[in-house]
Design a protein around this motif. Structure first.
Motif, short mmCIF file in Angstrom:
data_model
loop_
_atom_site.label_atom_id
_atom_site.label_comp_id
_atom_site.label_asym_id
_atom_site.label_seq_id
_atom_site.Cartn_x
_atom_site.Cartn_y
_atom_site.Cartn_z
N PRO A 159 0.80 -1.23 0.00
CA PRO A 159 0.00 0.00 0.00
C PRO A 159 0.84 1.28 0.00
N ALA A 160 2.00 1.28 0.66
CA ALA A 160 2.84 2.48 0.69
C ALA A 160 3.35 2.82 -0.71
N TRP A 161 3.76 1.80 -1.44
CA TRP A 161 4.24 2.03 -2.80
C TRP A 161 3.10 2.55 -3.67
N ALA A 162 1.91 1.98 -3.50
CA ALA A 162 0.76 2.40 -4.29
C ALA A 162 0.41 3.86 -4.00
N LYS A 163 0.56 4.27 -2.75
CA LYS A 163 0.29 5.67 -2.40
C LYS A 163 1.28 6.60 -3.09
N ARG A 164 2.57 6.24 -3.07
CA ARG A 164 3.59 7.05 -3.75
C ARG A 164 3.33 7.08 -5.25
N PHE A 165 2.97 5.94 -5.80
CA PHE A 165 2.68 5.87 -7.23
C PHE A 165 1.50 6.78 -7.59
N GLY A 166 0.48 6.78 -6.76
CA GLY A 166 -0.68 7.64 -6.99
C GLY A 166 -0.32 9.11 -6.97
N ARG A 167 0.55 9.50 -6.02
CA ARG A 167 0.98 10.90 -5.95
C ARG A 167 1.76 11.28 -7.20
N ARG A 168 2.66 10.40 -7.62
CA ARG A 168 3.45 10.69 -8.81
C ARG A 168 2.57 10.76 -10.06
N LEU A 169 1.60 9.89 -10.13
CA LEU A 169 0.69 9.89 -11.28
C LEU A 169 -0.12 11.18 -11.32
N ARG A 170 -0.60 11.64 -10.16
CA ARG A 170 -1.35 12.90 -10.12
C ARG A 170 -0.45 14.08 -10.51
N ARG A 171 0.81 14.06 -10.03
CA ARG A 171 1.74 15.13 -10.38
C ARG A 171 1.99 15.15 -11.89
N PHE A 172 2.13 13.97 -12.49
CA PHE A 172 2.33 13.86 -13.93
C PHE A 172 1.10 14.39 -14.68
N ASP A 173 -0.09 14.06 -14.19
CA ASP A 173 -1.31 14.56 -14.82
C ASP A 173 -1.39 16.08 -14.75
N ARG A 174 -0.99 16.66 -13.60
CA ARG A 174 -1.00 18.12 -13.49
C ARG A 174 -0.02 18.74 -14.48
N ARG A 175 1.15 18.12 -14.62
CA ARG A 175 2.15 18.63 -15.55
C ARG A 175 1.64 18.57 -16.99
#
Length: 104
Positions: free
Chosen positions: A23-39
């Motif tokens: 779950p910790a990795w999935a949370k980090r992955f989700g944050r990075r994915l959202r950051r990529f979407d914002r970019r």
């Protein structure tokens, strides 16, 4: 790039397995994915970047006009040179960030 429905199902299954296992990795992955979407969204809507660069250009032009009005005396010439360097550096930083840090 659009993914096919099959590819999306495969990716969803992999993501779900990762969420179940780590779950910790999935949370980090989700944050990075959202950051990529914002970019990506920011690249599609460059209004903030255009407005910032326009303001920077207008400020630089005003600085150059003030320097010219004062006869390019030493302190004003220094301010103009430093301002020009700052403007060029800022534009390079914006371009570098836009290209994902791959250089100018």
């Amino acid at each position: 790039m659009a993914l096919s429905a099959r590819d999306r199902r495969i990716i969803s299954a992999i993501e779900q397995q990762l969420v179940d296992r780590d779950p910790a990795w999935a949370k980090r992955f989700g944050r990075r994915l959202r950051r990529f979407d914002r970019r990506e969204s920011a690249e599609r809507h460059p209004a903030r970047r255009v407005a910032g660069l326009t303001a920077l250009g207008i400020g630089w032009f005003i600085l150059l006009c003030v320097c010219s009005a004062h006869g390019f005396t030493r302190p004003w010439a220094t301010v103009a040179v430093v301002g020009t360097g700052a403007a060029v550096g800022t534009v390079q930083a914006v371009v570098r960030r836009r290209r994902g840090g791959r250089g100018v």
